[in-house]
Design an enzyme around this catalytic site. Structure first.
Site, short mmCIF file in Angstrom:
data_model
loop_
_atom_site.label_atom_id
_atom_site.label_comp_id
_atom_site.label_asym_id
_atom_site.label_seq_id
_atom_site.Cartn_x
_atom_site.Cartn_y
_atom_site.Cartn_z
N SER A 301 -12.28 -7.28 -85.29
CA SER A 301 -12.81 -6.24 -86.15
C SER A 301 -14.08 -5.62 -85.57
O SER A 301 -14.91 -6.30 -84.97
CB SER A 301 -13.07 -6.83 -87.55
OG SER A 301 -14.45 -6.90 -87.82
N LYS A 302 -14.17 -4.30 -85.78
CA LYS A 302 -15.27 -3.52 -85.23
C LYS A 302 -16.60 -4.05 -85.79
O LYS A 302 -17.61 -4.09 -85.11
CB LYS A 302 -15.05 -2.07 -85.66
CG LYS A 302 -15.95 -1.07 -85.02
CD LYS A 302 -15.44 0.33 -85.37
CE LYS A 302 -16.44 1.40 -85.00
NZ LYS A 302 -15.99 2.74 -85.32
N ARG A 303 -16.56 -4.44 -87.06
CA ARG A 303 -17.79 -4.85 -87.74
C ARG A 303 -18.22 -6.25 -87.32
O ARG A 303 -19.39 -6.51 -87.07
CB ARG A 303 -17.52 -4.78 -89.25
CG ARG A 303 -18.75 -4.74 -90.12
CD ARG A 303 -18.38 -4.38 -91.54
NE ARG A 303 -17.22 -5.12 -92.03
CZ ARG A 303 -17.25 -6.37 -92.47
NH1 ARG A 303 -18.38 -7.04 -92.48
NH2 ARG A 303 -16.14 -6.96 -92.88
#
Ligand code: GLU
Length: 431
Positions: A301-303
């Site tokens: 995930s990007k986050r």
């Protein structure tokens, strides 16, 4: 609506279209390529963020195209102005180039009949082409303007939820499907905004069957939704642009994220109503990682995961060649064995094959990546490693570079010692 009315409507909606579908068929002829050569593309949105998943797909695209003398091109899917960031195209090209992935054609290349004959490669510059085909569909009674407001669409959705039926714009819920020409004319005169929708010919009882190059034979329900083709501003949706662009850029294999698989019935219908041959599809698996918190696997995930960004590897000093070796290991289950068997062969000679790609999630494993790094770096010459380190320092530590690289001969001698150059066995623990 009868034929006459369809004709009137097509003129009313697209008075400026002066080209015909045949014009574009002639303008973008089938490519003259060697037997078995494939045409692939990367279609990023210019958001300024390029990640490991892009590199993973791009490497598959590049290998599929280049293993048999095909073409790999870059198309910029910039239909969402809100997400467009300046400099994003250079970022895509440069980031991929760093990892030894080169395009043959597309955005970033000068337009000429020899190189960029299938352009423009920015979707926002292709509106005339989309409108020509939108007009054609209206003419054939296969597309219509829909004036529903967001509130009206929301009300339909709530009603469908209450009725416990499939949500969406279809069948009796598609209230603009059968508007008369007079009503449409009135709405247009009143300046009501509208989208253009496909008049779907699908039926809920039917299925489509197609062969995904990675996942094998797939059956899905036929599309029944009157999907949007052109948005209120006349810009196409992903679906419509995909069908037209991949047809006219003569793509033979579409490699894209698995999240698009569920949309294939829409694309199947679009290719059919437009009279185009469908390309081959290869829907890639998600990149997953082992989640220490849950003990299971999850999507990167990007986050949460800085290692999703390609910048991370570049800044942290991962040698691009080792990344390529690692991604090939992830992409093709038989690559590792081949590479061990032929350690001196150029990895581009590996017979890459789409059907050897992972069907479910591909597990990104940092430990494995580090092992590969050790292995591959131990095969480099001290000159190559010196150059890599030097370039890294110039880019990331320009101040320290002067200090660290002041005495080349000394540094090379240190590298020779640490790498075990000339010793019986090269060392793998020096980095
Ligand atoms: N612009 C699309 C995306 O970023 C591309 C999908 C495709 O490759 O067709 O998801």
């Amino acid at each position: 609506m009868n034929e006459q009315d369809c004709k009137k409507l097509a003129e009313l909606l697209f008075p400026d279209v002066d080209k015909t579908p045949d014009y574009y068929e002639e303008k973008y002829p089938y490519r003259k390529l060697p037997n078995k050569a494939e045409v692939t593309r990367l279609g990023p949105s210019p958001t300024g963020f390029i990640h490991l998943g892009n590199l993973y797909s791009a490497l598959a695209d590049e290998r599929i195209a280049h293993k048999n003398g095909g073409v790999f091109y870059l198309r910029i899917e910039d239909t969402d102005a809100k997400r467009t960031v300046e400099g994003a195209v250079d970022l895509v090209i440069n980031s991929l180039r760093y990892f030894d992935i080169e395009f043959d054609e597309g955005a970033g290349f000068p337009d000429s009949d020899q190189v960029n004959a299938y352009g423009p490669y920015y979707q926002t510059q292709r509106v005339d082409i989309y409108h020509t085909f939108a007009k054609e569909l209206v003419l054939k009674g296969l597309a219509y303007p829909c004036f529903c407001t967001e509130e009206e669409l929301e009300a339909v959705r709530l009603q469908q939820e209450t009725d416990k039926v499939l949500t969406g714009y279809y069948g009796k819920y598609a209230v603009c499907r059968d508007l008369s020409l007079e009503t449409i004319e009135e709405n247009l005169k009143a300046g009501k905004p509208y989208v253009l929708r496909l008049r779907s010919q699908g039926s809920p009882e039917n299925e489509i069957t197609f062969t995904d190059s990675i996942k094998g034979e797939i059956k899905l329900p036929e599309n029944i939704h009157d999907v949007v083709l052109l948005k209120k501003d006349g810009i196409p949706t992903y679906h419509f642009a995909h069908a037209i662009d991949d047809h006219f850029m003569r793509t033979t294999t579409v490699v894209r994220g698995g999240e698009w698989l569920a949309s294939v019935p829409i694309h199947y219908e679009l290719f059919h109503v437009l009279g185009f041959k469908m390309p081959k599809y290869a829907h890639t698996a998600h990149l997953m990682k082992f989640d220490e918190e849950t003990g299971g696997k999850r999507k990167l995930s990007k986050r949460k995961d800085p290692e999703l960004s390609l910048d991370y590897y570049r800044k942290d000093g991962y040698h691009p060649y080792t990344m390529k070796v690692y991604l090939l290991t992830l992409l093709n289950s038989n690559f590792e064995e081949w590479h061990e068997k032929f350690p001196d062969k150029d990895i581009n000679e590996f017979p890459f094959s789409v059907d050897k790609m992972s069907v479910s999630g591909a597990l990104f494993d940092k430990e494995k990546l580090h092992n590969i790094c050790k292995n591959e770096l131990s095969k480099l010459s001290e000159d190559d490693l010196y150059e890599f380190l030097h370039n890294w320092a110039l880019e990331n530590e320009p101040e320290m570079e002067k200090v660290w690289f002041a005495d080349k001969e000394k540094l090379l001698a240190i590298l020779r010692l640490y790498m075990g150059v000339g010793a019986k066995r090269r060392r793998k623990d020096f980095m």
